[in-house]
Write an enzyme that holds these catalytic residues in place. Structure first.
Site, PDB file in Angstrom:
ATOM      1  N   PHE A 253      -1.149   3.632 -13.736  1.00  0.00           N
ATOM      2  CA  PHE A 253      -0.309   2.409 -13.998  1.00  0.00           C
ATOM      3  C   PHE A 253       0.502   2.492 -14.967  1.00  0.00           C
ATOM      4  CE2 PHE A 253      -1.400  -0.252 -10.105  1.00  0.00           C
ATOM      5  CZ  PHE A 253      -2.454   0.429  -9.608  1.00  0.00           C
ATOM      6  N   LEU A 254       1.069   3.480 -15.341  1.00  0.00           N
ATOM      7  CA  LEU A 254       2.039   3.660 -16.443  1.00  0.00           C
ATOM      8  C   LEU A 254       3.092   4.546 -15.814  1.00  0.00           C
ATOM      9  CD1 LEU A 254       0.705   3.875 -20.073  1.00  0.00           C
ATOM     10  CD2 LEU A 254       2.040   1.826 -18.913  1.00  0.00           C
ATOM     11  N   CYS A 264       0.115  -7.268  -2.316  1.00  0.00           N
ATOM     12  CA  CYS A 264      -0.572  -8.046  -3.238  1.00  0.00           C
ATOM     13  C   CYS A 264       0.068  -8.296  -4.600  1.00  0.00           C
ATOM     14  CB  CYS A 264      -2.080  -7.254  -3.454  1.00  0.00           C
ATOM     15  SG  CYS A 264      -3.088  -7.055  -2.129  1.00  0.00           S
ATOM     16  N   LYS A 327       3.737   2.364  -0.799  1.00  0.00           N
ATOM     17  CA  LYS A 327       3.349   3.633  -1.903  1.00  0.00           C
ATOM     18  C   LYS A 327       2.759   4.601  -0.794  1.00  0.00           C
ATOM     19  CE  LYS A 327      -1.423   2.030  -2.178  1.00  0.00           C
ATOM     20  NZ  LYS A 327      -2.683   1.666  -2.882  1.00  0.00           N
ATOM     21  N   ARG A 334       4.961  -3.938   3.692  1.00  0.00           N
ATOM     22  CA  ARG A 334       5.000  -5.341   3.071  1.00  0.00           C
ATOM     23  C   ARG A 334       5.673  -5.115   1.719  1.00  0.00           C
ATOM     24  NH1 ARG A 334      -0.687  -7.780   3.722  1.00  0.00           N
ATOM     25  NH2 ARG A 334      -1.217  -5.626   3.055  1.00  0.00           N
TER      26      ARG A 334
HETATM   27  C1  UDX Z   1      -3.439  -3.707  -5.525  1.00  0.00           C
HETATM   28  C2  UDX Z   1      -4.639  -3.424  -6.536  1.00  0.00           C
HETATM   29  O1  UDX Z   1      -4.624  -2.228  -7.052  1.00  0.00           O
HETATM   30  C3  UDX Z   1      -6.041  -3.694  -5.646  1.00  0.00           C
HETATM   31  O2  UDX Z   1      -6.829  -3.780  -6.768  1.00  0.00           O
HETATM   32  C4  UDX Z   1      -6.021  -5.070  -4.961  1.00  0.00           C
HETATM   33  O3  UDX Z   1      -7.006  -5.463  -4.441  1.00  0.00           O
HETATM   34  C5  UDX Z   1      -4.734  -5.120  -4.318  1.00  0.00           C
HETATM   35  O4  UDX Z   1      -3.544  -4.960  -4.729  1.00  0.00           O
HETATM   36  P1  UDX Z   1      -2.486  -1.869  -3.482  1.00  0.00           P
HETATM   37  O5  UDX Z   1      -1.564  -3.267  -3.216  1.00  0.00           O
HETATM   38  O6  UDX Z   1      -3.236  -1.371  -2.546  1.00  0.00           O
HETATM   39  O7  UDX Z   1      -3.493  -2.498  -4.549  1.00  0.00           O
HETATM   40  O8  UDX Z   1      -1.562  -1.037  -4.366  1.00  0.00           O
HETATM   41  P2  UDX Z   1      -1.769  -0.335  -5.855  1.00  0.00           P
HETATM   42  O9  UDX Z   1      -2.221   1.074  -5.747  1.00  0.00           O
HETATM   43  O10 UDX Z   1      -2.222  -1.218  -6.867  1.00  0.00           O
HETATM   44  O11 UDX Z   1      -0.173  -0.106  -6.145  1.00  0.00           O
HETATM   45  C6  UDX Z   1       0.623  -1.174  -6.074  1.00  0.00           C
HETATM   46  C7  UDX Z   1       2.214  -0.850  -6.318  1.00  0.00           C
HETATM   47  O12 UDX Z   1       2.467  -0.623  -7.715  1.00  0.00           O
HETATM   48  C8  UDX Z   1       2.741   0.137  -5.282  1.00  0.00           C
HETATM   49  O13 UDX Z   1       3.834  -0.031  -5.046  1.00  0.00           O
HETATM   50  C9  UDX Z   1       2.873   1.672  -6.442  1.00  0.00           C
HETATM   51  O14 UDX Z   1       3.830   2.291  -5.920  1.00  0.00           O
HETATM   52  C10 UDX Z   1       2.948   0.625  -7.634  1.00  0.00           C
HETATM   53  N1  UDX Z   1       2.772   1.469  -8.857  1.00  0.00           N
HETATM   54  C11 UDX Z   1       1.602   1.892  -9.032  1.00  0.00           C
HETATM   55  C12 UDX Z   1       3.779   1.726  -9.780  1.00  0.00           C
HETATM   56  O15 UDX Z   1       4.963   1.743  -9.674  1.00  0.00           O
HETATM   57  N2  UDX Z   1       3.608   2.386 -10.991  1.00  0.00           N
HETATM   58  C13 UDX Z   1       2.184   2.945 -11.294  1.00  0.00           C
HETATM   59  O16 UDX Z   1       2.107   3.424 -12.180  1.00  0.00           O
HETATM   60  C14 UDX Z   1       1.159   2.619 -10.309  1.00  0.00           C
END
Ligand code: UDX
Length: 439
Positions: A253-254, A264, A327, A334
């Site tokens: 997540f960085l 979400c 993603k 959404r």
């Molecule tokens: C998220 C939470 O991770 C999960 O625990 C919760 O239950 C629901 O919401 P999700 O929405 O499936 O899950 O996606 P996630 O993998 O968390 O990614 C969220 C968004 O962050 C995506 O658009 C992704 O592209 C973005 N992201 C993720 C980044 O921009 N950078 C990162 O380093 C990681």
């Protein structure tokens, strides 16, 4: 155990199939008759890796079936999982609880025997206690219909794995019987050594929103730092790698880029702020407004950089967009950053052609005015620029030399900072990336 799962969207369909896979007898319930018919046929109504396999197996074994009747659910289940959506309120920032309330109001009047209703949906803190009272009031069996809160943390794209091998299970309960029932539901998962945290309802509700707020903050943090890197000529990806080696921080997540979207993170941080306001502690979450603004600012930045690449205006330009899902490894659009960027660029006069390996159907429904291509290379034909906005694996494997012969002008914006830009440059592309200065 006999389990019902009410709401068969991204969360509920996976949960139902996985519960059957663990050996329970499961009834999935939804108001959407088409979705129920597909699931009953063993077809997943959306793309989620691994789901169809366990669905086919569970339906075939007779462990899993589907219905649209809450009365049937009430008669069948020892425990009832509520997995319906809690979207952002139209015209507001709080959570829309109408679906969850409709389930409670439809189910409770049929509850005639001891059972446990288990909320999994993400809700504002305080909702569970309110629903517990409502169920006890409406159910013929009264307080013998209990309520627990067991938030889900599954990520789309990894939902099956996250359900069968979760990082932790959080159980918000008010009675020992509820705790015992939850432990029985997850017995085989707990046998794997999965941490199990028993707590009260309010803490369980808050764990979920706090987790999502933290993840959103982490992403916006690195995106804010990316702006500074840009200005200073530094490389945010190397910086993130270096930070990530610190185990207190961690690399996940960085990843800087176009920011977060999906069903979400955005709506959850907004609902968290709205609830904190109601509780009189809105100031404490003031920083989440920044987190939200930094995130939406990335979309604006992507449009600005693309416009600059286009020579100052999109009018009459052909723009290829790679990626529509929010993603990779999902067909969910959404609050997709990619689609929003595509839409804005089109509104400024470009012809925008979008490709996505899985999400075209949903994207077309959400944004019918955009053009869509079945193959990435088709989206790029005669393009004046290519925007890489969702990091599907197949885009990483594109040969930039071949693609250069397809486009009108070889210009690339990498919105996710993952393409091998040196190779693209070597193939003659003018390259920009969102946060990588001049990687
Ligand atoms: C998220 C939470 O991770 C999960 O625990 C919760 O239950 C629901 O919401 P999700 O929405 O499936 O899950 O996606 P996630 O993998 O968390 O990614 C969220 C968004 O962050 C995506 O658009 C992704 O592209 C973005 N992201 C993720 C980044 O921009 N950078 C990162 O380093 C990681």
């Amino acid at each position: 155990m006999r389990i019902t799962v009410i709401g068969t969207g991204y969360l509920g369909a996976v949960h139902a199939a996985c519960m059957a896979d663990l050996g329970h007898e499961v009834l999935g319930v939804d108001t959407d008759t088409q979705k129920i018919a597909a699931l009953q046929d063993g077809r997943a109504p959306f793309f989620e890796p691994g789901l169809e396999d366990i669905l086919v197996r569970a339906v075939g074994s007779g462990k899993l079936r589907f219905s649209t009747s809450l009365q049937e659910a009430a008669e069948f289940g020892d425990v009832h999982f509520i997995c319906v959506g809690t979207p952002q309120l139209p015209g507001g920032t709080g959570a829309d609880l109408s679906h969850i309330e409709a389930v409670v109001d439809g189910l409770a009047p049929h509850l005639r025997r001891d059972c446990l209703v288990i909320g999994k949906s993400t809700v504002p803190v305080g909702t569970a206690a309110r629903l517990a009272a409502r169920i006890a009031r409406l159910a013929p069996v009264g307080e013998a219909a209990g309520l627990a809160w067991n938030p889900e943390f599954l990520r789309e794209g990894f939902a099956v794995q996250d359900t069968l091998r979760p990082d932790r299970i959080v159980a918000g309960v008010t009675t020992e019987a509820a705790d015992t029932a939850l432990r029985a539901v997850y017995a085989s998962v707990l046998d794997l050594g999965t941490p199990y945290i028993t707590t009260d309802l309010a803490t369980a509700e808050l764990v979920k929103v706090a987790a999502n707020a933290f993840l959103a903050t982490k992403i916006s943090f690195i995106n804010a730092v990316a702006n500074v890197c840009d200005a200073a000529g530094a490389d945010v990806m190397t910086l993130a790698d270096a930070l990530g080696h610190d185990t207190r921080i961690g690399r996940r997540f960085l990843s800087a880029g176009l920011g977060f979207g999906g069903g979400c993170l955005s709506k959850d941080i907004r609902a968290f702020m709205a609830r904190a306001d109601e509780l009189g502690v809105g100031d404490s979450l003031q920083f989440l407004r920044e987190v939200d603004q930094i995130n939406t600012g990335r979309r604006t930045l992507a449009v600005d950089m693309a416009r600059e690449l286009a020579g100052g205006s999109f009018a009459g330009r052909n723009v290829a967009v790679l990626g529509a899902a929010f993603k990779p490894d999902t067909d969910d659009v959404r609050d997709s950053p990619a689609l929003e960027v595509a839409r804005v660029i089109q509104s400024e006069g470009a012809v925008v052609r979008v490709h996505d390996p899985r999400a075209t159907y949903n994207a077309r429904r959400a944004c019918p005015a955009l053009d869509y291509a079945e193959e990435a290379v088709k989206a790029c034909e005669a393009a004046d620029m290519v925007l890489h906005l969702t990091e599907w694996r197949e885009y990483h494997e594109i040969d930039p030399f071949e693609l250069a012969s397809v486009v009108r002008t070889p210009r690339l914006l990498d919105g996710r900072n993952v393409l091998p830009l040196d190779q693209w440059r070597a193939a003659g592309w003018t390259v920009r990336s969102l946060g990588g200065a001049d990687r």
